[in-house]
Motif scaffolding. Structure first.
Motif, short mmCIF file in Angstrom:
data_model
loop_
_atom_site.label_atom_id
_atom_site.label_comp_id
_atom_site.label_asym_id
_atom_site.label_seq_id
_atom_site.Cartn_x
_atom_site.Cartn_y
_atom_site.Cartn_z
N ARG A 1 39.59 53.75 58.47
CA ARG A 1 39.80 52.40 57.93
C ARG A 1 38.76 51.42 58.48
NH1 ARG A 1 45.14 53.42 59.40
NH2 ARG A 1 45.16 51.73 60.94
N GLU A 2 38.54 51.49 59.78
CA GLU A 2 37.60 50.55 60.41
C GLU A 2 36.17 50.81 59.94
OE1 GLU A 2 38.25 51.01 64.56
OE2 GLU A 2 39.99 49.67 64.60
N LEU A 3 35.80 52.09 59.80
CA LEU A 3 34.45 52.42 59.37
C LEU A 3 34.20 51.95 57.95
CD1 LEU A 3 31.73 53.85 59.77
CD2 LEU A 3 32.83 55.97 58.99
N LEU A 4 35.13 52.25 57.04
CA LEU A 4 34.97 51.83 55.65
C LEU A 4 34.99 50.31 55.53
CD1 LEU A 4 37.14 54.46 53.72
CD2 LEU A 4 34.67 54.43 54.09
N SER A 5 35.83 49.66 56.34
CA SER A 5 35.88 48.20 56.31
C SER A 5 34.55 47.60 56.73
CB SER A 5 36.99 47.71 57.25
OG SER A 5 37.03 46.30 57.29
N GLU A 6 33.93 48.18 57.75
CA GLU A 6 32.64 47.67 58.23
C GLU A 6 31.54 47.88 57.19
OE1 GLU A 6 29.44 48.48 61.88
OE2 GLU A 6 31.47 49.33 61.96
N ILE A 7 31.50 49.08 56.59
CA ILE A 7 30.46 49.38 55.60
C ILE A 7 30.61 48.50 54.37
CG2 ILE A 7 29.62 51.13 53.99
CD1 ILE A 7 30.35 53.24 56.10
N LEU A 8 31.82 48.43 53.83
CA LEU A 8 32.03 47.65 52.61
C LEU A 8 31.93 46.15 52.87
CD1 LEU A 8 34.99 49.75 51.15
CD2 LEU A 8 32.60 49.78 50.42
N GLY A 9 32.33 45.73 54.07
CA GLY A 9 32.18 44.32 54.44
C GLY A 9 30.72 43.92 54.51
N ASP A 10 29.89 44.82 55.03
CA ASP A 10 28.45 44.55 55.09
C ASP A 10 27.83 44.43 53.70
OD1 ASP A 10 28.45 44.54 57.83
OD2 ASP A 10 27.73 46.60 58.05
N GLU A 11 28.48 45.07 52.71
CA GLU A 11 28.01 44.98 51.32
C GLU A 11 28.50 43.71 50.64
OE1 GLU A 11 25.94 47.21 49.57
OE2 GLU A 11 25.60 47.90 51.63
N GLY A 12 29.27 42.91 51.35
CA GLY A 12 29.73 41.63 50.81
C GLY A 12 31.11 41.66 50.18
N HIS A 13 31.82 42.80 50.29
CA HIS A 13 33.14 42.90 49.68
C HIS A 13 34.23 42.41 50.62
CE1 HIS A 13 31.33 45.15 46.45
NE2 HIS A 13 30.90 46.09 47.27
N GLU A 14 35.32 41.95 50.06
CA GLU A 14 36.52 41.65 50.84
C GLU A 14 37.32 42.95 50.94
OE1 GLU A 14 40.68 39.04 50.68
OE2 GLU A 14 39.17 38.83 49.09
N VAL A 15 37.64 43.36 52.15
CA VAL A 15 38.29 44.66 52.35
C VAL A 15 39.71 44.46 52.88
CG1 VAL A 15 38.13 46.91 53.46
CG2 VAL A 15 36.04 45.65 52.89
N LEU A 16 40.68 45.07 52.18
CA LEU A 16 42.07 45.09 52.61
C LEU A 16 42.38 46.48 53.16
CD1 LEU A 16 43.62 43.39 49.44
CD2 LEU A 16 42.82 42.27 51.52
N LEU A 17 43.18 46.55 54.22
CA LEU A 17 43.46 47.82 54.86
C LEU A 17 44.95 48.14 54.85
CD1 LEU A 17 41.10 47.48 57.97
CD2 LEU A 17 40.61 48.60 55.80
N ALA A 18 45.28 49.37 54.50
CA ALA A 18 46.66 49.84 54.52
C ALA A 18 46.69 51.20 55.18
CB ALA A 18 47.23 49.92 53.10
N GLU A 19 47.65 51.43 56.08
CA GLU A 19 47.71 52.70 56.79
C GLU A 19 48.67 53.69 56.17
OE1 GLU A 19 50.64 52.37 60.47
OE2 GLU A 19 49.08 50.83 60.56
N ASN A 20 49.42 53.26 55.15
CA ASN A 20 50.35 54.17 54.48
C ASN A 20 50.63 53.66 53.07
OD1 ASN A 20 52.37 52.08 54.76
ND2 ASN A 20 52.71 52.80 56.86
N ALA A 21 51.40 54.45 52.33
CA ALA A 21 51.68 54.11 50.93
C ALA A 21 52.52 52.85 50.80
CB ALA A 21 52.39 55.29 50.25
N SER A 22 53.42 52.64 51.75
CA SER A 22 54.28 51.45 51.69
C SER A 22 53.45 50.17 51.76
CB SER A 22 55.28 51.48 52.85
OG SER A 22 56.08 50.32 52.84
N GLN A 23 52.51 50.13 52.70
CA GLN A 23 51.63 48.96 52.80
C GLN A 23 50.74 48.85 51.56
OE1 GLN A 23 49.39 48.99 56.44
NE2 GLN A 23 51.20 48.87 57.75
N ALA A 24 50.29 49.99 51.04
CA ALA A 24 49.43 49.98 49.86
C ALA A 24 50.15 49.39 48.66
CB ALA A 24 48.96 51.40 49.54
N ARG A 25 51.43 49.73 48.49
CA ARG A 25 52.21 49.18 47.38
C ARG A 25 52.27 47.65 47.48
NH1 ARG A 25 55.80 53.39 49.07
NH2 ARG A 25 55.79 55.18 47.63
#
Length: 233
Positions: A14-38
């Protein structure tokens, strides 16, 4: 840029993808399970979802199927896994996943898949907006595709205008597989026009290996080579 939801039970991913996509200018939301994703899908309406397959509460394929059944699969979803079988990847694609990334994910493949997903999402949203505009115009007795009290101008024939016209005819009540095939035909024909029929440049633009790309286009009924270039002239 775009809002991207990353769903993965591994904090390091999660942290790695957040850093990479954030550097590309995207807003990144993080969820650790399906419940949070819903919850995040409901509250934030992300433009794209990166969804891990193996999670402790509900696996990613089950969550994907849930969204599809409820009519909530309105955004491109890219599946991720380090242990999934080919059958699992095929099942996810059948349900409606746009792509599948195998962990560990290379930076090039990640950014290529994200770009492809966001491009597809924008085209689908534009098609929906166009169809809604046509429906409203028809409701007040206007000419389909032309706003009331506005004289239609000469239509500019460009790859984008042609793609938008084709997208406006998509049958959203068709089975998912048929609708996806119809969209992909428009997508590949659009990019073929942009590249003047060049399969080499099309492969580079879409990130698909040439041999697989030829098979894909043949399956979709998209003309390539000399015949395609003549039709684009």
């Amino acid at each position: 840029m775009a809002t991207i939801l990353v769903v993965d039970d591994e904090i390091g991913i999660r942290e790695l993808l957040s850093e990479i996509l954030g550097d590309e200018g995207h807003e990144v939301l993080l969820a650790e399970n399906a419940s949070q994703a819903r919850n995040m899908r409901e509250s934030s309406a992300p433009d794209l979802v990166l969804l891990d397959i193996w999670m402790p509460d509900t696996d990613g394929v089950t969550l994907l199927k849930e969204w599809a059944v409820k009519g909530q699969l309105t955004m491109p979803v890219i599946m991720m896994s380090g242990h999934a079988t080919i059958d699992t990847a095929v099942e996810a694609t059948r349900i409606g996943a746009l792509d599948f990334l195998e962990k560990p994910i290379s930076l090039q493949k990640l950014l290529g898949a994200v770009e492809k997903g966001l491009t597809r999402g924008k085209m689908v949203q534009s098609a929906r907006a166009l169809m809604q505009a046509q429906t409203k115009t028809q409701a007040v007795g206007g000419t389909p595709g032309v706003a009331a009290n506005v004289q239609p101008a000469d239509v500019e024939t460009t790859p984008l205008s042609m793609a938008m016209a084709e997208l406006s005819t998509l049958d959203l009540d068709a089975p998912l597989r048929d609708a996806r095939d119809a969209f992909e035909r428009v997508y590949f024909e659009y990019h073929l026009r942009l590249e003047n029929g060049s399969m080499t440049r099309l492969a580079e633009r879409t990130g698909i290996e040439r041999t697989h790309l030829y098979r894909k286009l043949k399956q979709l009924g998209v003309e390539v080579g000399r015949t395609a270039r003549k039709s684009m002239a």
